[in-house]
Design an enzyme around this catalytic site. Sequence first.
Site, PDB file in Angstrom:
ATOM      1  N   GLY A  12       0.880   4.674  11.407  1.00 25.61           N
ATOM      2  CA  GLY A  12       0.444   3.459  12.093  1.00 25.61           C
ATOM      3  C   GLY A  12      -0.648   2.679  11.385  1.00 25.61           C
ATOM      4  CB  SER A  13      -2.134   2.724   7.992  1.00 19.06           C
ATOM      5  OG  SER A  13      -1.014   2.503   7.167  1.00 19.06           O
ATOM      6  CG  ASN A  14       1.681  -1.269   7.370  1.00 19.95           C
ATOM      7  OD1 ASN A  14       1.330  -2.220   6.683  1.00 19.95           O
ATOM      8  ND2 ASN A  14       2.166  -0.153   6.857  1.00 19.95           N
ATOM      9  CE  LYS A  59      19.976  15.997  30.131  1.00 16.88           C
ATOM     10  NZ  LYS A  59      18.757  15.661  30.871  1.00 16.88           N
ATOM     11  CG  MET A  86      10.091   7.076   9.856  1.00 21.59           C
ATOM     12  SD  MET A  86      10.053   6.053   8.363  1.00 21.59           S
ATOM     13  CE  MET A  86      10.852   7.180   7.236  1.00 21.59           C
ATOM     14  NE  ARG A  87      14.902   7.855  16.374  1.00 19.62           N
ATOM     15  CZ  ARG A  87      15.496   9.032  16.489  1.00 19.62           C
ATOM     16  NH1 ARG A  87      16.800   9.134  16.422  1.00 19.62           N
ATOM     17  NH2 ARG A  87      14.776  10.122  16.683  1.00 19.62           N
ATOM     18  CG  ASN A 103      11.409  -2.608   7.491  1.00 20.19           C
ATOM     19  OD1 ASN A 103      10.529  -1.946   8.061  1.00 20.19           O
ATOM     20  ND2 ASN A 103      12.108  -2.116   6.492  1.00 20.19           N
ATOM     21  CG  HIS A 105      11.392  -0.639   1.616  1.00 13.12           C
ATOM     22  ND1 HIS A 105      11.730   0.496   2.316  1.00 13.12           N
ATOM     23  CD2 HIS A 105      11.739  -0.394   0.323  1.00 13.12           C
ATOM     24  CE1 HIS A 105      12.264   1.382   1.488  1.00 13.12           C
ATOM     25  NE2 HIS A 105      12.279   0.866   0.279  1.00 13.12           N
TER      26      HIS A 105
HETATM   27  C1  GRF Z   1       4.724   1.927   4.999  1.00 11.57           C
HETATM   28  O1  GRF Z   1       4.524   2.307   3.665  1.00 11.57           O
HETATM   29  C2  GRF Z   1       5.917   1.013   5.132  1.00 11.57           C
HETATM   30  O2  GRF Z   1       6.145   0.255   3.993  1.00 11.57           O
HETATM   31  C3  GRF Z   1       7.047   1.982   5.322  1.00 11.57           C
HETATM   32  O3  GRF Z   1       6.514   3.017   6.098  1.00 11.57           O
HETATM   33  C4  GRF Z   1       5.110   3.114   5.873  1.00 11.57           C
HETATM   34  C5  GRF Z   1       4.448   3.071   7.215  1.00 11.57           C
HETATM   35  O4  GRF Z   1       3.091   3.385   7.135  1.00 11.57           O
HETATM   36  N1  GRF Z   1       8.195   1.320   5.919  1.00 11.57           N
HETATM   37  P1  GRF Z   1       2.165   3.331   8.437  1.00 11.57           P
HETATM   38  O5  GRF Z   1       2.835   4.187   9.503  1.00 11.57           O
HETATM   39  O6  GRF Z   1       2.044   1.897   8.856  1.00 11.57           O
HETATM   40  O7  GRF Z   1       0.852   3.916   7.996  1.00 11.57           O
END
Ligand code: GRF
Length: 185
Positions: A12-14, A59, A86-87, A103, A105
């Site tokens: 969750g750093s973003n 289920k 992550m899904r 998103n 990346h």
């Molecule tokens: C980031 O590096 C983003 O580019 C990737 O997943 C990571 C998420 O980091 N999709 P955080 O959970 O926001 O720290």
Amino acid sequence: MKKIILMASGEGSNFSAIIDNGIKVDRVITDNKNANVIKRAEKVNVPIFVFDYKEGEYKNGFGWCERKIDEAIPEDVDLIVLAGYMRILSPRFVKRWKDKLINIHPSLLPAFAGGCHAIKDAWEYGCEVFGITVHWVTEEVDAGPIITQRAIHKFEGDTLEKITEKIHRVEHYMYPVTIKKLMGI
Ligand code: GRF
């Protein structure tokens, strides 16, 4: 006021970078009840919707789980920000929220698309230029139209850890800037 929903599965750093840059996030949606983003959201009083797929998926199937997530998104949402979610989202979900899903990346797409270890993969490939990409989400993973990119160069003495840190720093700057630009805020 723009309605922004953020979806995350991990650190969750973003999310924190977005909040610290004065962007109001209406709700965090996570598929991971142990995700650190939950603690971060609690600290700043952002409502959280945790949806654990395990039981539901077993289920009722994946589609049912995703519709539960739909219910946590207001109809008039302006932007859904994926930040380490992550899904893989279904074509139905992507269509449902078309033109509202972005998103980030940690690579210069289309290089190193699709994986969960883009930075490590680029490092092991021998890349000397790394990067970040913010893009629209389409049905194909990490393949939607690019909104913005930044390159990060490898210098002598850089290690995978140092490059990773630099990439995250750039993400934390660029994601809020991009969201503000898109939302006109
Ligand atoms: C980031 O590096 C983003 O580019 C990737 O997943 C990571 C998420 O980091 N999709 P955080 O959970 O926001 O720290």
